[in-house]
Design a protein around this motif. Structure first.
Motif, PDB file in Angstrom:
ATOM      1  N   LEU B 110      21.035  49.992  52.107  1.00 52.16           N
ATOM      2  CA  LEU B 110      22.480  49.934  51.821  1.00 52.16           C
ATOM      3  C   LEU B 110      22.714  49.945  50.314  1.00 52.16           C
ATOM      4  CD1 LEU B 110      23.665  47.318  54.483  1.00 52.16           C
ATOM      5  CD2 LEU B 110      24.256  49.743  54.420  1.00 52.16           C
ATOM      6  N   ARG B 111      21.842  49.226  49.588  1.00 47.32           N
ATOM      7  CA  ARG B 111      22.001  49.162  48.144  1.00 47.32           C
ATOM      8  C   ARG B 111      21.725  50.524  47.497  1.00 47.32           C
ATOM      9  NH1 ARG B 111      22.571  46.197  43.725  1.00 47.32           N
ATOM     10  NH2 ARG B 111      21.158  46.399  41.978  1.00 47.32           N
ATOM     11  N   TYR B 112      20.625  51.171  47.892  1.00 49.11           N
ATOM     12  CA  TYR B 112      20.320  52.476  47.295  1.00 49.11           C
ATOM     13  C   TYR B 112      21.412  53.483  47.641  1.00 49.11           C
ATOM     14  CZ  TYR B 112      15.719  50.940  45.768  1.00 49.11           C
ATOM     15  OH  TYR B 112      14.700  50.292  45.133  1.00 49.11           O
ATOM     16  N   ALA B 114      24.572  52.775  48.145  1.00 57.89           N
ATOM     17  CA  ALA B 114      25.770  52.424  47.375  1.00 57.89           C
ATOM     18  C   ALA B 114      25.657  52.925  45.938  1.00 57.89           C
ATOM     19  CB  ALA B 114      25.979  50.913  47.386  1.00 57.89           C
ATOM     20  N   ASP B 116      24.678  55.782  45.044  1.00 55.36           N
ATOM     21  CA  ASP B 116      25.026  57.197  45.002  1.00 55.36           C
ATOM     22  C   ASP B 116      26.543  57.349  45.136  1.00 55.36           C
ATOM     23  OD1 ASP B 116      25.461  59.859  45.380  1.00 55.36           O
ATOM     24  OD2 ASP B 116      24.083  60.092  47.074  1.00 55.36           O
ATOM     25  N   ALA B 119      28.050  59.260  48.121  1.00 53.36           N
ATOM     26  CA  ALA B 119      27.775  58.815  49.487  1.00 53.36           C
ATOM     27  C   ALA B 119      29.016  58.135  50.076  1.00 53.36           C
ATOM     28  CB  ALA B 119      26.597  57.860  49.499  1.00 53.36           C
ATOM     29  N   ASP B 120      29.426  58.595  51.233  1.00 52.32           N
ATOM     30  CA  ASP B 120      30.621  58.072  51.877  1.00 52.32           C
ATOM     31  C   ASP B 120      30.352  56.678  52.467  1.00 52.32           C
ATOM     32  OD1 ASP B 120      32.857  57.525  53.334  1.00 52.32           O
ATOM     33  OD2 ASP B 120      32.942  59.484  54.333  1.00 52.32           O
ATOM     34  N   PRO B 121      31.060  55.641  51.987  1.00 52.23           N
ATOM     35  CA  PRO B 121      30.791  54.290  52.508  1.00 52.23           C
ATOM     36  C   PRO B 121      31.124  54.140  53.995  1.00 52.23           C
ATOM     37  CG  PRO B 121      32.641  54.285  50.973  1.00 52.23           C
ATOM     38  CD  PRO B 121      32.050  55.651  50.910  1.00 52.23           C
ATOM     39  N   ARG B 122      31.992  55.022  54.502  1.00 55.91           N
ATOM     40  CA  ARG B 122      32.347  54.892  55.928  1.00 55.91           C
ATOM     41  C   ARG B 122      31.191  55.271  56.834  1.00 55.91           C
ATOM     42  NH1 ARG B 122      37.482  58.566  55.074  1.00 55.91           N
ATOM     43  NH2 ARG B 122      35.849  59.403  53.729  1.00 55.91           N
ATOM     44  N   ARG B 124      28.043  55.003  55.862  1.00 52.32           N
ATOM     45  CA  ARG B 124      26.840  54.364  55.324  1.00 52.32           C
ATOM     46  C   ARG B 124      26.016  53.624  56.392  1.00 52.32           C
ATOM     47  NH1 ARG B 124      28.380  51.878  50.157  1.00 52.32           N
ATOM     48  NH2 ARG B 124      28.195  54.062  49.546  1.00 52.32           N
ATOM     49  N   GLN B 164      20.511  60.953  53.073  1.00 51.59           N
ATOM     50  CA  GLN B 164      21.458  62.056  53.110  1.00 51.59           C
ATOM     51  C   GLN B 164      20.685  63.302  53.510  1.00 51.59           C
ATOM     52  OE1 GLN B 164      24.680  62.060  52.224  1.00 51.59           O
ATOM     53  NE2 GLN B 164      25.044  60.407  50.783  1.00 51.59           N
TER      54      GLN B 164
END
Lengths: 296, 320
Positions: B110-112, B114, B116, B119-122, B124, B164
C-alpha cells in the motif's frame, strides 16, 4: 514496436499523475509514522515528563503551602503549580523545550531520509516514482505534524495531571494581573502553538542532516549532537554576538505570552529565526537530495 | 508512445543507451561507454560477474544515479530527465527487496503504491490483493514483513513491481533466495508476463536461468559490454565438444588426433576434444575401423556458459 504498442493501448501507458492522488503519499507517511512503535515511545516519554513534575511538586509541597524550592527549568512557574494546575502546562514546556522535545524531533527528522536509505526502501520509493521533491516535502510536512503532535501531547498530559493533582481557576500573569481560567486555557493553547513553531528550525536542520548520510542512526545522533552543542554554546557569555542566531536562543520567550500586555519582541524574533532556519536548511536539503546519487 | 520534440523514437528499443558511462567520486570507472539495446517484447538477460557494473547500469536506467556521460532512454524517453513520466510504466526489483519490517506485507505494498502519483487510490486495495495473489503471498499478507523468510521477501518485492500493468520489468536476481519450486514459479511468471507483451530485463548470475527464460542476452565484464544479441546466436558461437566414451581411451585419442581433433582431454573412459572440420560420422567410422570399441559418441551442445567463459575469461558459479 508492435507488441509493446498493443500493450500500451490497453492502458498501461496512459496514466497521468493527479494532484489529489499525489497527497496519498503524505497520508501514508503520516499513518506509517504514527503507527510506528518508536514514535509512540517518544510520545510516551514526552507525556511522562509533566506527570513526573506534577507528582514531584505534589509530594514536595505535601499539604498546600506553596514552597518555592523547586528551581527547575521554569522557576517562575513551578511555585505557582500548587495554586493552579494550569501552571503545570507552562512548567512542562519550560522543562521539555530545552531538550526532550527537540530531541524527539531530531530523531524523527534525522531518520526521515537516512532511515529510508539505510533500509533500502528509498530506492523503491523513488522508482515508484515518488519524485525527490515530493518525497522531501512529504517528509518535512510529516516532521512538522510530529512537532505539533509532540507539543500537544506534553500540553494535554500536563493539563490532565494538573487538573488531577491541583486546583484549577483564575491565574496571575507574570505582570501580576489576574485573568480568567478560560483566558488562561486560550493562552496555554497559544503557547503550545508557539512551542511547536519553535521546533521548525531543528526539524529543517535534522532533515538536511538526513540527506547527507545513508545511516539513520548517524543522522539522528548528529542532529541531537548539534542540539546539545548549540544549547551549551548559548550559555557561554563570550559568544554573546553569535547567540541571537542560535535556533534555541529565543525558545523560552513563550513565557512572554503570559504577560499583560503580551511582550511580542522576542516571540516574533523567535518565529522569524525559525522561518530563516526552515528556509536555509530546507533549501540545502532540497539541493542535496535532488542531486544525490542513490546507491543505497 | 507519447511524443514530444526530444522523444523521437530512434529504434524499436525499450532501453537504449549510447556511450553510457559512470565514474564514481574517487575515480573508479563502474560503467564504461555502454551501448545497450533492449528490443521491445524481449526477455533480456543481463549477465556479468559481481562488480562488472550491472547494478550501476540498472540504477542509471531507473534515474537513481546520474551518468557521468552518455545518454540513456527508457521507453523512448530520456532518463533521468523524464524519469517521473517513464517510471510508472516500469516495475523494478533492484538489488533484492527492501521492506518496512514494522509493516505487514500488505501495508508495504500500500505504501509503495501510494508513492506513485499516477496510481488510483480507489483501485489500490484491489491491485494490492491481486499482486499478493500473483506471487502466492495472500495467506501471509497480514504478517509483519520482519517475520518474512528471504523467499517471501523476494516475492513481496516482485509483487511491488506488479502493482500496475507495466511495459517494462527490471528484475535484478529475481529468484535469489527461492527454493526450486519458487524458482519455477517465478520463471513461469516471467514467461507469462512476456507473453502479455511486457519487456523483461533480467539480471542474473544463474546461466541456466538465462538460457531457460531469455530470448536475448548481454554480457558485461569490468564495466564494459562484451556482447549482446539473441541467446541462440550467442550459444551457437560456442562450438560443442566431441565426446567419445570407450574402454580404449588411449587408442581413441590417437585416432581423433590423426583426424585433426584438438584440445584432447582424457578422463577415465571419456575422451573429449574440439571436433575436427569433417562429418562426425566419418570420425566415428575411423574410430571403429581402427578397432576402438565405442560405447558412446556425440557432440555436447555449446552452452551459454561456454560462451560466457570464452568471452570473459572468468569462471562462473553455475550451481548457484
Amino acid at each position: 514496436m508492435s507488441r509493446a504498442e498493443t500493450y500500451a493501448a490497453t492502458g498501461a501507458a496512459a496514466r497521468a499523475p493527479r494532484a489529489l492522488w499525489s497527497l496519498g503519499l503524505l497520508r501514508n507517511e503520516l499513518l506509517t509514522t504514527f503507527r510506528r512503535w518508536r514514535t509512540l515511545a517518544l510520545l510516551a516519554v514526552l507525556a511522562a515528563v509533566p506527570v513526573l513534575v506534577g507528582v514531584a511538586v505534589r509530594i514536595e509541597t505535601g499539604g498546600g503551602d506553596p514552597a518555592g524550592g523547586g528551581g527547575g527549568g521554569g522557576p517562575a512557574f513551578i511555585s505557582q503549580i500548587t495554586d493552579n494546575g494550569l501552571f503545570l502546562v507552562f512548567t512542562a514546556f519550560a522543562a521539555t523545550l530545552p531538550f526532550f522535545l527537540p530531541m524527539a524531533i531530531g530523531v524523527v527528522a534525522g531518520d526521515a531520509i537516512a532511515g529510508e536509505a539505510s533500509a533500502g526502501t528509498l530506492r523503491y520509493l523513488l522508482v515508484a516514482p515518488a519524485g525527490r521533491t515530493r518525497l522531501l516535502l512529504t517528509k518535512y510536512a510529516t516532521v512538522l505534524v510530529f512537532c505539533l503532535a509532540a507539543t500537544l501531547v506534553v500540553a494535554v498530559s500536563a493539563l490532565a495531571t494538573g487538573a488531577l493533582l491541583f486546583p484549577l481557576g483564575d491565574l496571575t500573569t507574570i505582570s501580576g494581573t489576574r485573568i480568567g481560567f478560560a483566558e488562561g486555557l486560550l493562552r496555554a493553547l497559544l503557547i503550545a502553538l508557539v512551542v511547536a513553531a519553535s521546533l521548525v528550525g531543528v526539524a529543517a536542520l535534522g532533515l538536511f542532516v538526513s540527506t547527507l548520510t545513508g545511516s539513520g542512526i548517524a543522522a539522528m545522533a548528529t542532529t541531537v549532537g548539534l542540539l546539545i552543542t548549540v544549547q551549551i554554546l548559548d550559555q557561554i557569555p563570550q559568544l554573546h554576538a553569535l547567540q541571537p542566531y542560535f535556533f534555541s536562543h529565543y525558545w523560552l520567550s513563550f513565557a512572554d505570552l503570559l504577560r499583560e500586555p503580551v511582550y511580542w519582541d522576542d516571540l516574533l524574533r523567535n518565529l522569524g529565526l525559525q522561518a530563516l532556519y526552515a528556509a536555509v536548511f530546507g533549501s540545502a536539503a532540497w539541493a542535496r537530495f535532488t542531486a544525490k546519487d542513490i546507491t543505497a | 508512445m507519447t511524443g514530444a520534440a526530444d522523444d523521437e523514437e530512434p529504434t524499436h528499443a525499450v532501453i537504449a543507451t549510447r556511450g553510457l558511462t559512470k565514474r564514481y567520486r574517487g575515480g573508479q570507472l563502474a560503467v564504461d561507454g555502454l551501448d545497450l539495446t533492449v528490443p521491445a517484447g524481449s526477455v533480456f538477460g543481463f549477465l556479468g560477474p559481481n562488480g562488472s557494473g550491472k547494478t550501476t547500469t540498472i540504477r542509471m536506467l531507473m534515474g537513481l544515479i546520474e551518468p557521468t556521460s552518455g545518454t540513456a532512454r527508457v521507453l523512448g524517453r530520456p532518463v533521468p530527465r523524464a524519469a517521473r513520466a517513464v517510471l510508472p510504466q516500469v516495475g523494478a526489483l533492484i538489488e533484492g527487496p527492501a521492506l518496512y519490517g514494522f509493516l505487514s506485507g500488505r501495508d508495504n505494498l500500500l505504501r509503495y503504491d501510494a508513492a506513485d502519483p499516477t496510481a488510483d487510490p480507489r483501485t489500490r486495495p484491489g491491485r494490492v490483493a491481486a499482486a499478493l495473489d500473483r506471487v502466492g503471498l495472500t495467506a501471509a499478507a497480514g504478517k509483519k514483513a520482519k517475520a518474512y523468510s528471504l523467499g517471501m521477501r523476494q516475492r513481496l518485492g516482485l509483487a511491488a513491481a506488479l502493482l500496475q500493468p507495466r511495459r517494462l520489468l527490471v528484475l535484478d536476481e529475481p529468484t535469489n533466495g527461492l527454493d526450486p519450486q519458487g524458482m519455477r514459479e517465478i520463471r513461469a511468471l516471467v514467461r507469462e508476463l512476456a507473453s502479455d507483451g511486457t519487456t523483461v530485463f533480467l539480471s542474473s548470475h544463474l546461466l541456466d536461468e538465462i538460457e531457460q527464460v531469455c530470448t536475448h542476452v548481454a554480457v558485461m565484464t569490468r564495466g564494459r559490454l562484451v556482447t549482446q544479441g539473441p541467446v541462440a546466436e550467442l550459444a551457437a558461437g560456442a562450438r560443442g565438444r566431441l565426446v567419445v566414451t570407450t574402454p580404449d581411451p588411449a587408442d581413441a585419442a590417437r585416432v581423433l588426433k590423426e583426424r585433426g581433433a584438438t584440445d584432447l582431454v582424457i578422463a577415465g573412459d571419456r575422451v573429449t576434444a574440439e571436433p575436427p572440420d569433417q562429418d562426425p560420422a566419418e570420425v566415428n567410422a575411423a574410430l571403429v575401423t581402427a578397432g576402438v570399441r565405442v560405447r558412446g559418441f556425440g557432440l555436447e551442445r555449446g552452452s551459454l556458459e561456454d560462451a560466457f567463459v570464452a568471452l570473459t575469461g572468468e569462471g562462473f558459479d553455475v550451481a548457484g
